[in-house]
Design an enzyme around this catalytic site. Structure first.
Site, PDB file in Angstrom:
ATOM      1  N   GLU A   1      16.230  59.307 -31.769  1.00 28.35           N
ATOM      2  CA  GLU A   1      15.755  60.693 -31.676  1.00 28.35           C
ATOM      3  C   GLU A   1      16.857  61.650 -32.128  1.00 28.35           C
ATOM      4  OE1 GLU A   1      12.723  62.049 -31.008  1.00 28.35           O
ATOM      5  OE2 GLU A   1      13.909  63.756 -31.683  1.00 28.35           O
ATOM      6  N   PHE A   2      16.464  62.667 -32.885  1.00 28.85           N
ATOM      7  CA  PHE A   2      17.468  63.620 -33.418  1.00 28.85           C
ATOM      8  C   PHE A   2      17.288  65.027 -32.870  1.00 28.85           C
ATOM      9  CE2 PHE A   2      17.039  60.202 -36.516  1.00 28.85           C
ATOM     10  CZ  PHE A   2      18.370  59.808 -36.653  1.00 28.85           C
TER      11      PHE A   2
ATOM     12  N   LYS B   1      29.654  61.279 -25.652  1.00 22.22           N
ATOM     13  CA  LYS B   1      29.463  59.846 -25.348  1.00 22.22           C
ATOM     14  C   LYS B   1      29.214  59.028 -26.615  1.00 22.22           C
ATOM     15  CE  LYS B   1      24.506  59.354 -24.368  1.00 22.22           C
ATOM     16  NZ  LYS B   1      24.128  58.565 -25.554  1.00 22.22           N
TER      17      LYS B   1
ATOM     18  N   TYR C   1      30.669  76.048 -36.870  1.00 22.27           N
ATOM     19  CA  TYR C   1      31.138  77.114 -35.983  1.00 22.27           C
ATOM     20  C   TYR C   1      32.268  76.625 -35.083  1.00 22.27           C
ATOM     21  CZ  TYR C   1      27.381  79.983 -37.638  1.00 22.27           C
ATOM     22  OH  TYR C   1      26.555  80.709 -38.448  1.00 22.27           O
TER      23      TYR C   1
ATOM     24  N   PHE D   1      26.563  73.834 -38.511  1.00 20.83           N
ATOM     25  CA  PHE D   1      27.549  73.052 -37.752  1.00 20.83           C
ATOM     26  C   PHE D   1      28.976  73.250 -38.238  1.00 20.83           C
ATOM     27  CE2 PHE D   1      25.809  70.523 -34.338  1.00 20.83           C
ATOM     28  CZ  PHE D   1      24.499  70.881 -34.461  1.00 20.83           C
TER      29      PHE D   1
ATOM     30  N   LYS E   1      11.127  63.613  -9.433  1.00 20.96           N
ATOM     31  CA  LYS E   1      10.827  64.133 -10.771  1.00 20.96           C
ATOM     32  C   LYS E   1       9.331  63.978 -11.074  1.00 20.96           C
ATOM     33  CE  LYS E   1      14.441  63.789 -13.961  1.00 20.96           C
ATOM     34  NZ  LYS E   1      15.262  63.146 -14.983  1.00 20.96           N
TER      35      LYS E   1
ATOM     36  N   LYS F   1      21.730  56.715 -36.076  1.00 17.37           N
ATOM     37  CA  LYS F   1      21.811  57.695 -34.981  1.00 17.37           C
ATOM     38  C   LYS F   1      23.269  58.025 -34.650  1.00 17.37           C
ATOM     39  CE  LYS F   1      21.103  60.287 -31.590  1.00 17.37           C
ATOM     40  NZ  LYS F   1      20.587  61.634 -31.728  1.00 17.37           N
TER      41      LYS F   1
ATOM     42  N   CYS G   1      25.508  64.092 -25.418  1.00 19.11           N
ATOM     43  CA  CYS G   1      25.453  63.131 -26.530  1.00 19.11           C
ATOM     44  C   CYS G   1      26.686  63.044 -27.418  1.00 19.11           C
ATOM     45  CB  CYS G   1      24.191  63.381 -27.334  1.00 19.11           C
ATOM     46  SG  CYS G   1      22.762  62.850 -26.350  1.00 19.11           S
TER      47      CYS G   1
ATOM     48  N   GLY H   1      30.178  69.992 -26.320  1.00 19.53           N
ATOM     49  CA  GLY H   1      29.885  69.371 -25.022  1.00 19.53           C
ATOM     50  C   GLY H   1      28.532  68.704 -25.108  1.00 19.53           C
TER      51      GLY H   1
HETATM   52  N1  LIG Z   1      19.435  64.809 -24.501  1.00 15.88           N
HETATM   53  C1  LIG Z   1      19.248  64.844 -25.800  1.00 15.88           C
HETATM   54  O1  LIG Z   1      19.193  65.919 -26.400  1.00 15.88           O
HETATM   55  C2  LIG Z   1      19.125  63.592 -26.616  1.00 15.88           C
HETATM   56  C3  LIG Z   1      19.320  62.335 -26.043  1.00 15.88           C
HETATM   57  N2  LIG Z   1      19.205  61.203 -26.817  1.00 15.88           N
HETATM   58  C4  LIG Z   1      19.346  59.882 -26.202  1.00 15.88           C
HETATM   59  O2  LIG Z   1      18.150  59.617 -25.458  1.00 15.88           O
HETATM   60  C5  LIG Z   1      18.455  58.883 -24.264  1.00 15.88           C
HETATM   61  C6  LIG Z   1      17.955  59.649 -23.058  1.00 15.88           C
HETATM   62  O3  LIG Z   1      18.691  60.854 -22.955  1.00 15.88           O
HETATM   63  P1  LIG Z   1      18.213  62.045 -21.989  1.00 15.88           P
HETATM   64  O4  LIG Z   1      16.757  62.257 -22.163  1.00 15.88           O
HETATM   65  O5  LIG Z   1      19.153  63.160 -22.203  1.00 15.88           O
HETATM   66  O6  LIG Z   1      18.481  61.374 -20.560  1.00 15.88           O
HETATM   67  P2  LIG Z   1      18.120  61.963 -19.129  1.00 15.88           P
HETATM   68  O7  LIG Z   1      19.242  61.571 -18.236  1.00 15.88           O
HETATM   69  O8  LIG Z   1      17.706  63.383 -19.213  1.00 15.88           O
HETATM   70  O9  LIG Z   1      16.812  61.121 -18.721  1.00 15.88           O
HETATM   71  C7  LIG Z   1      16.800  59.741 -18.533  1.00 15.88           C
HETATM   72  C8  LIG Z   1      15.720  59.420 -17.485  1.00 15.88           C
HETATM   73  O10 LIG Z   1      15.545  58.015 -17.404  1.00 15.88           O
HETATM   74  C9  LIG Z   1      15.208  57.694 -16.050  1.00 15.88           C
HETATM   75  N3  LIG Z   1      15.397  56.261 -15.818  1.00 15.88           N
HETATM   76  C10 LIG Z   1      16.549  55.567 -15.702  1.00 15.88           C
HETATM   77  N4  LIG Z   1      16.276  54.255 -15.504  1.00 15.88           N
HETATM   78  C11 LIG Z   1      14.931  54.119 -15.508  1.00 15.88           C
HETATM   79  C12 LIG Z   1      14.048  53.017 -15.372  1.00 15.88           C
HETATM   80  N5  LIG Z   1      14.497  51.784 -15.187  1.00 15.88           N
HETATM   81  N6  LIG Z   1      12.721  53.252 -15.423  1.00 15.88           N
HETATM   82  C13 LIG Z   1      12.253  54.494 -15.600  1.00 15.88           C
HETATM   83  N7  LIG Z   1      13.039  55.591 -15.751  1.00 15.88           N
HETATM   84  C14 LIG Z   1      14.371  55.398 -15.708  1.00 15.88           C
HETATM   85  C15 LIG Z   1      16.121  58.606 -15.247  1.00 15.88           C
HETATM   86  O11 LIG Z   1      15.650  58.761 -13.920  1.00 15.88           O
HETATM   87  C16 LIG Z   1      16.057  59.900 -16.070  1.00 15.88           C
HETATM   88  O12 LIG Z   1      15.028  60.755 -15.603  1.00 15.88           O
HETATM   89  C17 LIG Z   1      19.968  58.645 -24.305  1.00 15.88           C
HETATM   90  O13 LIG Z   1      20.216  57.407 -24.900  1.00 15.88           O
HETATM   91  C18 LIG Z   1      20.480  59.763 -25.206  1.00 15.88           C
HETATM   92  O14 LIG Z   1      21.674  59.428 -25.851  1.00 15.88           O
HETATM   93  C19 LIG Z   1      18.884  61.258 -28.144  1.00 15.88           C
HETATM   94  C20 LIG Z   1      18.671  62.476 -28.752  1.00 15.88           C
HETATM   95  C21 LIG Z   1      18.758  63.731 -28.034  1.00 15.88           C
HETATM   96  O1  LIG Z   2      21.875  62.854 -29.743  1.00 16.87           O
HETATM   97  C1  LIG Z   2      21.702  63.914 -29.193  1.00 16.87           C
HETATM   98  O2  LIG Z   2      21.613  64.075 -27.983  1.00 16.87           O
HETATM   99  C2  LIG Z   2      21.610  65.172 -29.981  1.00 16.87           C
HETATM  100  O3  LIG Z   2      22.954  65.713 -30.047  1.00 16.87           O
HETATM  101  C3  LIG Z   2      23.047  66.967 -30.706  1.00 16.87           C
HETATM  102  O4  LIG Z   2      22.225  67.941 -30.061  1.00 16.87           O
HETATM  103  P1  LIG Z   2      22.693  68.747 -28.749  1.00 16.87           P
HETATM  104  O5  LIG Z   2      23.836  68.020 -28.112  1.00 16.87           O
HETATM  105  O6  LIG Z   2      21.473  68.990 -27.958  1.00 16.87           O
HETATM  106  O7  LIG Z   2      23.186  70.170 -29.244  1.00 16.87           O
HETATM  107  P2  LIG Z   2      23.954  70.707 -30.542  1.00 16.87           P
HETATM  108  O8  LIG Z   2      23.266  71.928 -30.991  1.00 16.87           O
HETATM  109  O9  LIG Z   2      24.171  69.660 -31.538  1.00 16.87           O
HETATM  110  O10 LIG Z   2      25.344  71.140 -29.928  1.00 16.87           O
HETATM  111  C4  LIG Z   2      26.261  70.191 -29.422  1.00 16.87           C
HETATM  112  C5  LIG Z   2      27.583  70.873 -29.096  1.00 16.87           C
HETATM  113  O11 LIG Z   2      28.259  71.247 -30.290  1.00 16.87           O
HETATM  114  C6  LIG Z   2      28.656  72.610 -30.227  1.00 16.87           C
HETATM  115  N1  LIG Z   2      28.636  73.179 -31.593  1.00 16.87           N
HETATM  116  C7  LIG Z   2      27.525  73.039 -32.364  1.00 16.87           C
HETATM  117  C8  LIG Z   2      27.518  73.538 -33.646  1.00 16.87           C
HETATM  118  C9  LIG Z   2      28.659  74.189 -34.151  1.00 16.87           C
HETATM  119  O12 LIG Z   2      28.721  74.664 -35.321  1.00 16.87           O
HETATM  120  N2  LIG Z   2      29.744  74.303 -33.357  1.00 16.87           N
HETATM  121  C10 LIG Z   2      29.762  73.808 -32.077  1.00 16.87           C
HETATM  122  O13 LIG Z   2      30.802  73.931 -31.373  1.00 16.87           O
HETATM  123  C11 LIG Z   2      27.646  73.259 -29.294  1.00 16.87           C
HETATM  124  O14 LIG Z   2      28.156  74.443 -28.740  1.00 16.87           O
HETATM  125  C12 LIG Z   2      27.442  72.153 -28.271  1.00 16.87           C
HETATM  126  O15 LIG Z   2      28.446  72.185 -27.285  1.00 16.87           O
HETATM  127  C13 LIG Z   2      22.519  66.808 -32.144  1.00 16.87           C
HETATM  128  O16 LIG Z   2      22.564  68.072 -32.793  1.00 16.87           O
HETATM  129  C14 LIG Z   2      21.086  66.263 -32.146  1.00 16.87           C
HETATM  130  O17 LIG Z   2      20.653  66.055 -33.477  1.00 16.87           O
HETATM  131  C15 LIG Z   2      21.070  64.941 -31.374  1.00 16.87           C
HETATM  132  O18 LIG Z   2      19.749  64.441 -31.299  1.00 16.87           O
END
Ligand SMILES: NC(=O)C1=CN([C@@H]2O[C@H](COP(=O)(O)OP(=O)(O)OC[C@H]3O[C@@H](n4cnc5c(N)ncnc54)[C@H](O)[C@@H]3O)[C@@H](O)[C@H]2O)C=CC1
Ligand SMILES: O=C(O)[C@H]1O[C@H](OP(=O)(O)OP(=O)(O)OC[C@H]2O[C@@H](n3ccc(=O)[nH]c3=O)[C@H](O)[C@@H]2O)[C@H](O)[C@@H](O)[C@@H]1O
Length: 437
Positions: free
Chosen positions: A154-155, A269, A257, A255, A35, A210, A266, A263
């Site tokens: 983070e949101f 889990k 729909y 939200f 990466k 969160k 986030c 899926g």
């Molecule tokens: N994906 C999203 O839209 C959102 C995620 N979150 C939260 O943020 C956190 C991260 O989520 P993502 O970014 O989706 O995860 P991700 O799986 O995309 O990225 C996590 C990264 O951390 C790295 N990693 C793991 N252990 C490590 C270490 N010891 N040192 C350095 N790097 C390391 C991994 O290799 C990976 O690249 C989770 O707790 C998630 O719930 C919060 C809001 C939005």
């Molecule tokens: O903690 C996180 O990771 C994030 O999770 C969601 O963001 P995300 O999972 O990226 O996407 P969303 O747009 O929220 O959609 C989540 C799921 O809900 C479904 N969804 C969403 C909205 C709706 O009205 N109906 C519905 O079925 C989407 O199709 C998707 O499968 C939250 O919206 C973010 O605020 C948060 O930061």
């Protein structure tokens, strides 16, 4: 100002790139060498609209650097953001191992005062565990270096991450020291120029905020999916109902729909982890248990409709699946409803032809090899008996229906996101089925 972001995934990379873009000196760390090497060459590990441009621009200006070594990058740093994954463990709780690993590393190598900022989604009390882990490591080194904790959940939404980070509705920060508050204030001020707000609170409340936010959004979705089932049984139409209730400002339009279930990495889990947190505190979160059950059922709904249409005999039928990502504008397929549908169709003996504009490579890591990978919607429908729309990508919204009809063997459309006009499709000779209509 210099910061380090540990974990260069959806959250870490967006955080690092956006902070660099407002002038902060950012080093993004990841243990995944592939990466980090890719990022140094401008190859992004994820698809996120607008991100590549910001990453490349700031890397060229040397405000954004990439490394696999946290140890070598802790000098003169004012804040370390922890943004590693917190996936579900087998019992549903959040797996804190990656976060703890980072905390140990910080404790073993920090040189001067810094703020440790938890950006990963972590259970209430985690910042305290991180604080103790770092203190223990410092004691082992026999050094006395001050540090503070901050919780900054983070949101952002995938697919809209840059806009969400750059112009947030709110920034939530839990702190218990003035110094940490001052540093967080300075870092986030550039994002608040349009009057966006930082909401300060204590650390446990920030951690809970969160989970409560994600759980509330997931609840709205499961509520609407449950009502959608009742709409079908009673002759109502969920789209009208959504419009009707969403116009009440107390409810709001977002939200609501109905679809094939939520899926992504986030909602599934985080709902699980919050239920588990409740159990650990002798309090059953019964609403969330229902939210999860409804979602599990909803993910099977398209299969059930397709199976019913073909009288339970899917063997030899060809189904075109449109969309594999868990939502549009991302390549993320974690817990995507399309994977559940494709697996169920394959198990029932159907031929499955799939297409997604960006998530094909990711899906190949999860999906059974016996699906046929296609290059566009038209290729998927060749000799298909039915189409299942699962992800509402823009390019699926207005295809050439007469061309599609001529390519198909059958004429059924299962619209998992209610994006099509049923009257128009009936007129065009299709059998149309939506969700809750
Ligand atoms: N994906 C999203 O839209 C959102 C995620 N979150 C939260 O943020 C956190 C991260 O989520 P993502 O970014 O989706 O995860 P991700 O799986 O995309 O990225 C996590 C990264 O951390 C790295 N990693 C793991 N252990 C490590 C270490 N010891 N040192 C350095 N790097 C390391 C991994 O290799 C990976 O690249 C989770 O707790 C998630 O719930 C919060 C809001 C939005
Ligand atoms: O903690 C996180 O990771 C994030 O999770 C969601 O963001 P995300 O999972 O990226 O996407 P969303 O747009 O929220 O959609 C989540 C799921 O809900 C479904 N969804 C969403 C909205 C709706 O009205 N109906 C519905 O079925 C989407 O199709 C998707 O499968 C939250 O919206 C973010 O605020 C948060 O930061």
């Amino acid at each position: 100002m210099k910061v380090v972001v540990v974990g260069t995934g959806y959250v870490g990379l967006v955080t690092g790139a956006c902070l660099a873009d407002v002038g902060v000196d950012v080093c993004c760390i990841d243990i995944d060498e592939h990466k980090i090497e890719g990022l140094k060459q401008g190859i992004l590990p994820i698809y996120e609209p607008g991100l590549e441009e910001i990453v490349v621009r700031n890397y060229k200006k040397k405000r954004l650097t990439f490394s696999t070594s946290l140890t070598e990058n802790l000098k003169d740093v004012e804040a370390v953001f922890i943004a590693v994954g917190t996936p579900s463990t087998e019992d549903g709780s959040a797996d804190m191992q990656y976060v703890i690993d980072v905390a140990c590393e910080i404790g073993r190598h920090m040189q001067d005062y810094l703020v440790v900022v938890t950006k990963s989604t972590v259970p209430v009390g985690s910042s305290e565990i991180i604080r103790k882990t770092i203190s223990t490591a410092l004691q082992k080194r026999n050094v006395d270096i001050a540090f503070d904790m901050a919780s900054n959940p983070e949101f952002l939404k995938e697919g809209a991450a840059i806009k969400d980070f750059m112009s947030p509705d709110r920034i939530v920060i839990g702190v218990d020291s003035d110094k940490a508050k001052e540093i967080m204030d300075t870092l986030y001020k550039p994002f608040l120029l349009n009057g966006y707000r930082i909401i300060y609170m204590d650390i446990p409340s920030a951690e809970m905020t969160k989970y409560a936010a994600n759980a509330m959004l997931a609840t709205r979705i499961s509520f609407m999916n449950d009502i959608a089932v009742l709409c079908e049984l009673t002759g109502a139409n969920i789209n009208h109902v959504r419009n009707g209730i969403g116009s009440d400002p107390r409810i709001g339009k977002k939200f609501l729909y109905a679809g094939t279930g939520y899926g992504g990495s986030c909602f599934p889990k985080d709902v699980k982890a919050l239920i588990k947190m409740g159990m650990e505190n002798n309090h059953r979160l019964r609403i969330l248990e229902a939210v999860e059950n409804i979602n599990d059922e909803q993910k099977k709904i398209l299969f059930a409709k397709i199976n019913k249409y073909f009288d339970g005999n899917l063997a030899g039928k060809t189904i075109a699946v449109w969309g594999l990502a868990f939502k549009p504008n991302t390549d993320d397929v974690r817990f995507a409803p399309a994977l559940v549908l494709s697996d169920a169709l394959l198990k029932a003996g159907a031929h499955v032809r799939v297409f997604d504009p960006v998530a094909m490579e990711e899906a190949k890591k999860h999906l059974h090899d016996t699906v046929t990978w296609c290059n566009d919607v038209y290729e998927t429908v060749e000799n298909a008996d039915a189409i299942a729309l699962v992800t509402e990508w823009n390019e699926f919204r207005l295809p050439d229906w007469s061309r599609i009809k001529s390519l198909m063997k059958g004429n059924a459309i299962f619209d998992g996101r209610n994006i099509y006009d049923d009257v128009m499709l009936h007129k065009a000779g299709f059998d149309y089925f939506g969700i809750g209509i």
